[in-house]
Design a protein around this motif. Structure first.
Motif, mmCIF file in Angstrom:
data_model
loop_
_atom_site.group_PDB
_atom_site.id
_atom_site.type_symbol
_atom_site.label_atom_id
_atom_site.label_comp_id
_atom_site.label_asym_id
_atom_site.label_seq_id
_atom_site.Cartn_x
_atom_site.Cartn_y
_atom_site.Cartn_z
ATOM 1 N N GLN A 11 -38.328 4.336 -20.724
ATOM 2 C CA GLN A 11 -37.022 4.708 -20.166
ATOM 3 C C GLN A 11 -37.189 5.149 -18.713
ATOM 4 O OE1 GLN A 11 -34.437 7.331 -22.421
ATOM 5 N NE2 GLN A 11 -35.879 7.272 -24.117
ATOM 6 N N THR A 13 -36.168 7.430 -16.963
ATOM 7 C CA THR A 13 -35.528 8.741 -16.873
ATOM 8 C C THR A 13 -36.140 9.599 -15.772
ATOM 9 O OG1 THR A 13 -36.873 9.110 -18.852
ATOM 10 C CG2 THR A 13 -34.518 9.093 -19.153
ATOM 11 N N LYS A 113 -33.744 15.922 -29.365
ATOM 12 C CA LYS A 113 -32.967 15.762 -28.125
ATOM 13 C C LYS A 113 -31.542 16.295 -28.277
ATOM 14 C CE LYS A 113 -35.671 12.132 -25.935
ATOM 15 N NZ LYS A 113 -35.727 10.852 -25.249
ATOM 16 N N GLY A 147 -46.289 5.177 -28.295
ATOM 17 C CA GLY A 147 -46.866 6.459 -28.659
ATOM 18 C C GLY A 147 -46.387 6.876 -30.047
ATOM 19 N N ASP A 149 -44.563 9.233 -31.090
ATOM 20 C CA ASP A 149 -43.170 9.679 -31.243
ATOM 21 C C ASP A 149 -42.213 8.530 -31.567
ATOM 22 O OD1 ASP A 149 -43.563 8.639 -28.643
ATOM 23 O OD2 ASP A 149 -41.847 9.746 -27.862
ATOM 24 N N ILE A 187 -49.954 12.788 -26.100
ATOM 25 C CA ILE A 187 -50.490 13.699 -25.092
ATOM 26 C C ILE A 187 -49.522 14.882 -25.006
ATOM 27 C CG2 ILE A 187 -51.066 13.938 -22.619
ATOM 28 C CD1 ILE A 187 -52.989 12.037 -24.172
ATOM 29 N N LYS A 196 -44.882 17.779 -27.002
ATOM 30 C CA LYS A 196 -45.250 16.521 -26.349
ATOM 31 C C LYS A 196 -44.999 16.584 -24.832
ATOM 32 C CE LYS A 196 -42.355 12.984 -26.511
ATOM 33 N NZ LYS A 196 -42.186 11.828 -25.676
ATOM 34 N N MET A 197 -45.881 15.973 -24.056
ATOM 35 C CA MET A 197 -45.611 15.824 -22.620
ATOM 36 C C MET A 197 -44.438 14.854 -22.484
ATOM 37 S SD MET A 197 -48.115 14.406 -19.553
ATOM 38 C CE MET A 197 -49.285 15.737 -19.562
ATOM 39 N N SER A 198 -43.411 15.250 -21.701
ATOM 40 C CA SER A 198 -42.214 14.421 -21.564
ATOM 41 C C SER A 198 -41.808 14.286 -20.113
ATOM 42 C CB SER A 198 -41.041 15.072 -22.297
ATOM 43 O OG SER A 198 -40.896 14.528 -23.563
ATOM 44 N N LYS A 199 -41.316 13.093 -19.762
ATOM 45 C CA LYS A 199 -40.817 12.855 -18.404
ATOM 46 C C LYS A 199 -39.754 13.865 -18.020
ATOM 47 C CE LYS A 199 -40.391 8.210 -19.182
ATOM 48 N NZ LYS A 199 -39.412 8.175 -20.241
ATOM 49 N N SER A 200 -38.829 14.098 -18.966
ATOM 50 C CA SER A 200 -37.661 14.904 -18.606
ATOM 51 C C SER A 200 -37.835 16.393 -18.890
ATOM 52 C CB SER A 200 -36.433 14.359 -19.318
ATOM 53 O OG SER A 200 -36.718 14.199 -20.677
HETATM 54 N N1 AQP Z 1 -46.650 12.559 -24.578
HETATM 55 C C1 AQP Z 1 -46.827 11.294 -24.903
HETATM 56 N N2 AQP Z 1 -48.045 10.865 -25.323
HETATM 57 C C2 AQP Z 1 -48.232 9.557 -25.654
HETATM 58 N N3 AQP Z 1 -47.259 8.616 -25.580
HETATM 59 C C3 AQP Z 1 -46.049 9.012 -25.164
HETATM 60 N N4 AQP Z 1 -44.879 8.354 -24.974
HETATM 61 C C4 AQP Z 1 -43.938 9.213 -24.545
HETATM 62 N N5 AQP Z 1 -44.466 10.448 -24.425
HETATM 63 C C5 AQP Z 1 -45.774 10.358 -24.807
HETATM 64 C C6 AQP Z 1 -44.714 6.909 -25.161
HETATM 65 O O1 AQP Z 1 -44.313 6.364 -23.906
HETATM 66 C C7 AQP Z 1 -43.448 5.253 -24.143
HETATM 67 C C8 AQP Z 1 -42.197 5.372 -23.333
HETATM 68 O O2 AQP Z 1 -41.410 6.444 -23.801
HETATM 69 P P1 AQP Z 1 -39.851 6.448 -23.504
HETATM 70 O O3 AQP Z 1 -39.630 6.520 -22.051
HETATM 71 O O4 AQP Z 1 -39.232 5.275 -24.154
HETATM 72 O O5 AQP Z 1 -39.252 7.695 -24.203
HETATM 73 P P2 AQP Z 1 -39.869 8.965 -24.826
HETATM 74 O O6 AQP Z 1 -40.736 8.561 -25.968
HETATM 75 O O7 AQP Z 1 -38.743 9.893 -25.119
HETATM 76 O O8 AQP Z 1 -40.802 9.502 -23.634
HETATM 77 P P3 AQP Z 1 -40.613 10.784 -22.740
HETATM 78 O O9 AQP Z 1 -41.686 10.767 -21.717
HETATM 79 O O10 AQP Z 1 -40.534 11.986 -23.627
HETATM 80 O O11 AQP Z 1 -39.249 10.522 -22.019
HETATM 81 P P4 AQP Z 1 -37.928 11.407 -21.990
HETATM 82 O O12 AQP Z 1 -38.351 12.757 -21.466
HETATM 83 O O13 AQP Z 1 -37.028 10.681 -21.069
HETATM 84 O O14 AQP Z 1 -37.405 11.465 -23.392
HETATM 85 C C9 AQP Z 1 -43.197 5.211 -25.649
HETATM 86 O O15 AQP Z 1 -44.060 4.246 -26.226
HETATM 87 C C10 AQP Z 1 -43.566 6.581 -26.109
HETATM 88 O O16 AQP Z 1 -43.989 6.618 -27.453
#
Ligand code: AQP
Length: 331
Positions: A11, A13, A113, A147, A149, A187, A196-200
């Motif tokens: 995403q 984001t 979320k 990942g 999640d 991660i 979990k480490m997250s972009k947002s």
């Molecule tokens: N912390 C993580 N460790 C390993 N893999 C991860 N992924 C996300 N966080 C981790 C994997 O990255 C891919 C893209 O994720 P996404 O953008 O579709 O949405 P997400 O899973 O919700 O990732 P984020 O970083 O937490 O984004 P936001 O903050 O926008 O919700 C996926 O393959 C995911 O599994």
């Protein structure tokens, strides 16, 4: 014999994190030669939560630039933006009709979320797994590297596909398999190693971004939360230490146990400084390449146009097949 199909996406984001890279993109790079690949920037998913339009547009370009900089081959892999292929939204609607409230309610990502949205939970956040199922099923994907999640969403995709195959014929959809790496699939946040480490994440210090400078990366990892002990072991209960060892393991290709043994008698400070060095060395060439690519949006636009054309060719065939099975009159 034609290659099997692999599809995945991130995403737009915000800038891509070390978690997205180690958990997903690094595996795309590793597996790309074995499969016919489709890698998207999933902007339709990003708007399930409010986005600033300019930031969304920038993050979409950054996302594609990151795929390229990380080593995805532009000549052999299709890279595109989800909203450029309208079949995603169309099949997404169909699959919304073939998923149930009970199934969507069980999705832990929705619970996490939506819990942060107060009384104003966007409906799209709830139905998004049906759109993700459409992303995957449109391309007859065999493998989906993600990942940990996202595992539950792929299981739901399989359930919906099997349900529709039972109703409309076994060849309606190909049943996909998740590819989840044994190390690095989750991660953790640098500031809260139980999450979990997250972009947002609201605190940018909780995540390393692939656009972070060498200095920022070192500082963030130096400040990473570890527990109150002092010994470095492979014990998963030491979640902060385990996270840093996991990050090293993914980058260096050594086992977590081997790395923990190499720190016997050393302090947490050593582990943090060395992890900072290792991560900075891995990210530096990627960041430099992202910056170079972002200076040539003309090239990225051309690449995305071609990628969407190729994607549409396959997606339109699947959608026509599904519409036919449902009883829709051909266009
Ligand atoms: N912390 C993580 N460790 C390993 N893999 C991860 N992924 C996300 N966080 C981790 C994997 O990255 C891919 C893209 O994720 P996404 O953008 O579709 O949405 P997400 O899973 O919700 O990732 P984020 O970083 O937490 O984004 P936001 O903050 O926008 O919700 C996926 O393959 C995911 O599994």
């Amino acid at each position: 014999m034609s290659k099997k199909i692999m599809l995945s996406g991130v995403q737009p984001t915000r800038a891509i994190t070390l978690g997205n890279y180690l958990g997903a993109i690094k595996n795309w790079v590793k597996l790309q030669k074995e499969y016919q690949c489709y890698f998207m920037s999933v902007d339709l998913h990003a708007i399930t939560l409010k986005q600033d339009p300019k930031e969304l547009r920038d993050a979409t370009y950054y996302g594609i630039a990151t795929y390229l900089a990380a080593g995805i081959h532009p000549k052999t892999c299709n890279m595109f933006v989800q909203s450029h292929v309208s079949e995603h939204a169309e099949l997404g609607w169909v699959l919304t009709c073939y998923s149930t409230m009970g199934e969507l309610n069980r999705m832990t990502q929705f619970k996490d979320k939506s819990g942060k949205q107060g009384d104003h939970i966007p409906t799209g956040l709830f139905t998004y797994p049906a759109l993700m199922a459409a992303d995957i099923l449109l391309y007859d994907s065999n493998a989906v590297p993600v990942g940990a999640d996202q595992k539950q969403h792929i299981e739901l995709t399989r359930d919906i596909a099997i349900r529709m195959n039972n109703l409309y014929g076994k060849d309606t959809f190909v049943i996909p398999e998740p590819y989840i790496a044994p190390v690095g699939a989750k991660i953790m946040s640098l500031l809260d190693p139980e999450s979990k480490m997250s972009k947002s994440d609201v605190n940018a210090n909780a995540s390393v971004f692939l656009t972070d400078s060498e200095d920022t990366i070192r500082k963030k990892i130096k400040r990473a939360v570890t527990d109150s002990g002092s010994e470095i072991t492979a014990d998963t209960k030491q979640s902060g230490v385990h996270n840093l060892l996991t990050i090293q393991s993914c980058i260096l290709g050594k086992s977590i146990q081997e790395l923990a043994d190499s720190y016997a008698g050393k302090q947490y400070g050593h582990l943090k400084v060395e992890t900072g060095d290792i991560v900075a060395a891995a990210i530096n060439p990627i960041r430099t390449e992202i910056e170079k690519l972002m200076g040539d949006l003309g090239y990225l636009n051309e690449l995305l146009k071609k990628g969407a054309e190729n994607a549409r060719e396959r997606a339109s065939k699947t959608l026509a097949r599904v519409y036919d099975r449902l009883g829709f009159i051909p266009r």
